[in-house]
Structure formats: C-alpha cells, structure tokens
Design an enzyme around this catalytic site. Structure first.
Site, short mmCIF file in Angstrom:
data_model
loop_
_atom_site.label_atom_id
_atom_site.label_comp_id
_atom_site.label_asym_id
_atom_site.label_seq_id
_atom_site.Cartn_x
_atom_site.Cartn_y
_atom_site.Cartn_z
N LYS A 110 -1.44 -16.54 9.55
CA LYS A 110 -0.45 -15.48 10.35
C LYS A 110 0.15 -16.10 11.55
O LYS A 110 1.42 -16.77 11.02
CB LYS A 110 -1.27 -14.19 10.83
CG LYS A 110 -1.70 -13.23 9.94
CD LYS A 110 -2.30 -12.06 10.28
CE LYS A 110 -2.74 -11.03 9.20
NZ LYS A 110 -1.78 -10.58 8.53
N TYR A 170 0.75 -1.12 -0.06
CA TYR A 170 0.04 0.06 0.26
C TYR A 170 0.88 1.38 -0.15
O TYR A 170 0.57 2.00 0.72
CB TYR A 170 -0.97 -0.01 1.29
CG TYR A 170 -2.22 -0.98 1.02
CD1 TYR A 170 -3.11 -0.89 0.36
CD2 TYR A 170 -1.89 -2.33 1.61
CE1 TYR A 170 -4.13 -1.89 0.12
CE2 TYR A 170 -2.88 -3.34 1.48
CZ TYR A 170 -3.98 -3.01 0.62
OH TYR A 170 -5.00 -4.03 0.67
N TYR A 172 -12.38 -7.28 6.72
CA TYR A 172 -11.13 -7.36 5.62
C TYR A 172 -10.77 -8.76 5.74
O TYR A 172 -10.81 -9.50 6.77
CB TYR A 172 -10.14 -6.46 6.14
CG TYR A 172 -9.08 -6.65 5.35
CD1 TYR A 172 -8.72 -5.83 4.17
CD2 TYR A 172 -7.97 -7.51 5.94
CE1 TYR A 172 -7.64 -6.12 3.42
CE2 TYR A 172 -6.90 -7.92 4.98
CZ TYR A 172 -6.63 -7.20 3.77
OH TYR A 172 -5.55 -7.35 2.85
#
Length: 426
Positions: free
Chosen positions: A276, A22, A148
């Site tokens: 993760k 980003y 998200y």
C-alpha cells in the site's frame, strides 16, 4: 441529434463492461469520473473537487502530484527488467532502506508486486521453513477472527471465515485455525491470552505459523486491539516452534502512530508483509521481509529455494518511486503528521457518539472509525459525504477515514463533518 459528450460515453461503457471492486457487473452502483488529482483532492469531470479521505485505499499518504514523487517517476533509466538472473540499483537500494527501517533482525527482502501476493509469499515461506526443519506435516496457519489479508486464495483462507468477505469459498479454501478476536485496548487480555494459548496448544502439531494484522484489523472491520496481545502471540509462537507473521500492508509506514504497528508492543515478527503506502499510492509494489533464520530454514527445504517469482518482481520504476516515498516520510516528519491527524480525528469525530444508530467511535493514529448498529446504505452515505466535498467509501456497518498524511487541520475538520453527514443518512 446532439453528440454524446465523451465523458458520458466513457461512463456508459464503464457501466456495461468494467468491473469495480466488490460491485455487481449487472447492477453496478454509481461511479464518479476522476479527471485529475492534486494535493489531497480529486478533480471530477464536472469541475468539482473532493478531499480524498481514503488515501486511495490507504496508499496515497503524500497526496497526489507531489514534486518529489513526480520527479522519481521521470528519473528511471528503464521501467522494468526481469529479476531472474538480473538485478539493478533501485531494487538494491530499496532493499537496503527496508532493512534499515524495519525492526532489527528483519534483513532478507523479497520484492513482490501486490499486497495479496506478499501474503501468499509469507505463507509459503512459513510452509517451506517447516519443511526445511523436517516438519512437513505442519501446514495450517493460526490466526484470529476478524482479520483480512487479501483476495487471493491463500490470503482468503486466513481471513475471517464467517463474518468476512470470503464465506462462499469456505469449502474450497485451505482450512486454517481461528482463535477469538483480540480484545480492544484496556480489555481482558489475560482471558483472551488463555484462549489463544489453548487453541495453539491443541493444534500445535499441525501449525506452521501465526499470521495477524498487528494492532489494527483493516477490511475485516477496522477493529483496534490491545497491543499486549502481540506479546502473547510472540510467546506462543516461540513456545510451539511457529513463525510469527505480521501483515503490515495497511498499518505500515506510520498509519497507526508507530512506523510499524508491531513496534507499539516492541514485538518483532519473523516475517513482515508491506505494501500500500510503500510507493505512496503511485504503483503496485509489496515487500516481504524476514529474518536470516527464516531464510536459512527455507534453504533447507527440498527445493533449496523459495518457490515464488512474480513477473514484475523488483520492478525498477516501482522501486524508484518507493524510495522517493520513504524519503518523504522522513522529510515530512511522518510522526508529527500522523499525530496531527489523530488529534483532529479524535476531536472531530467525538460528536458522532451522540448520533442515532452509532455503536462505537474509535481512532488510532491516522485512522478514524464510526461503527453503526446496522449496515450502511453505501450509496446514500457516499452521496452525503460528497455533498460535503469529501470522498468516503463506507462498507458493512462502518463509515471510516484514513486521510493522507499531508491533510491540513481544515481538511481533517471537513472530513470529520463529512463522516457525520454520512452517518446521519446511513
């Protein structure tokens, strides 16, 4: 003419050629050169150290360089073989462990290679399950605002369509169904439940599944919601013949205070996505676990098989490291570790309530969030935290932290001080 130091040359190349998440390629924000990492600290090229208050985007829960993790990396007989037609002990043992520790009935395991891919697999499972049941017209997903789920196309389609990071793709992505964002703890769950049930009833004929991040919405806004909402979702899914998918990529393995966030409401999904912290931040690996009912339904679809198979599925090195990470969770008493983090964050962030521009301060498990009434000046906030000896990565209107579980009380206190410093300049 003085030769350019190697670090300067590398940073110059990075700025001109390397994309960061980003970040603009033509006008990038500053980056720092990491030369090592140990415990909960990142070592920089100038000799300074920063406490990693982000756990490398919520993954490095045991910190860096833990002897057990390092030993696992060195213990493998081979790093990778294709999983098509072959298998191996690390993948089998990891699947066994996941079946043991995840909620009852989640007993089928698909090993993917990243969190986003695991969401894609879960969505595909739901679609194929509906096809296997003779309902091919059920192709849309029901989710809630503020979520998200990743940056790949299926995952983007179930992220918040307006306030999220993927609004520019709204005309390209699959059009999913969005219900209101769940209320915070102690909020009006019944009013939200009525709205959620009404949306589900209106679209039930075209819905395949419900997908949510349980209890904590992550990159969509670090929003904590009442766990009673999960029971509503389970009831609605059962009423309309939908699968319930929990995206536990960010919340799994203790981050919110229970081993898996859905356990806070004693709700078992049909499909769960994990990633993760699964490998303690060492390697990319994800898993999708589902019930036998889901697996059998998929087998009843016209293909007879789940139509997905990543190249690095079941990577032996990643599976070995994941097993070591799960062993450490138990050995270190993750529950006590997260409880300690929570106590430190609650007390340490409390003064932020009184800072100018602060709209809310909230915590859950090992997560601390300060929400502002304006967008954060990311560069200024990052610099302020770094001057405090802490690495933070704010976004939108949030300065937040998800520290490694192995942080000491002193580490957590410093992190909280850095959050306050970042807020003051943000």
């Amino acid at each position: 003419m003085t030769a350019t130091p190697p670090t300067d040359a590398l940073l110059a190349f990075d700025r001109e050629h390397v994309w960061h998440p980003y970040t603009s390629m033509t006008d990038p924000t500053p980056v720092r050169m990491v030369t090592g990492a140990a415990g909960v600290r990142l070592c920089l090229d100038d000799g300074s150290e920063l406490i990693d208050a982000m756990s490398s985007w919520w993954a490095a829960i045991h910190g860096y360089g833990h002897p057990a993790m390092e030993a696992a990396v060195r213990s493998v007989d081979f790093a990778h073989v294709m999983f098509g037609g072959l298998t191996h002990a690390p993948a089998i043992r990891l699947a066994q462990r996941l079946v043991e520790i995840t909620p009852a009935d989640l007993e089928r395991v698909f090993l993917a290679d990243s969190g986003s891919v695991s969401v894609e697999v879960a969505l595909k499972m739901a679609l194929q399950w509906q096809r296997g049941g003779g309902r091919p017209e059920r192709t849309r997903m029901l989710t809630v605002r503020g979520g998200y789920h990743g940056d790949t196309f299926g995952a983007m389609s179930v992220c918040d369509p307006d306030g999220g990071m993927h609004t520019m793709w709204s005309g390209v992505l699959a059009q999913q169904v969005f219900a209101p964002r769940p209320p915070g703890p102690g909020g009006d769950v019944q009013a939200w439940a009525d709205d959620f049930a009404a949306v589900a009833a209106e679209h039930a004929h075209e819905l395949a599944a419900i997908i949510v991040e349980p209890v904590l919405q992550g990159a969509g806004g670090m929003w904590i919601y009442d766990d009673a909402c999960l029971r509503v979702m389970r009831e609605v899914a059962d009423e309309h013949g939908l699968l319930l998918i929990f995206d536990e990529i960010a919340t799994g393995f203790g981050r919110t205070g229970t081993l898996f966030a859905g356990e806070a409401a004693d709700v078992v999904p049909d499909i769960m996505c994990l990633g993760k912290a699964l490998t303690g931040g060492y390697l990319s690996l994800a898993a999708v676990v589902c019930t036998d009912r889901v697996a059998r339904g998929i087998s009843g679809s016209e293909s007879g098989v789940l139509m997905h198979g990543p190249t690095f599925m079941g990577n032996a090195l990643a599976c070995t490291v994941a097993l070591a990470s799960l062993d450490l969770l138990v050995a270190h008493d993750w529950s006590a570790q997260v409880a300690g983090l929570h106590a430190g964050l609650v007390g340490g962030l409390a003064p932020c309530h009184d800072l100018p521009g602060v709209a809310d301060v909230r915590t859950i498990g090992g997560v601390g969030v300060v929400q502002l009434d304006h967008d954060v000046d990311v560069v200024a906030a990052t610099e302020a935290a770094a001057s405090y000896g802490v690495w933070l990565r704010p976004f939108r209107d949030l300065v937040y932290t998800m520290p490694p579980y192995v942080c000491t009380e002193q580490d957590v206190a410093r992190i909280c001080g850095a959050v306050a410093a970042a807020v003051e300049v943000a």
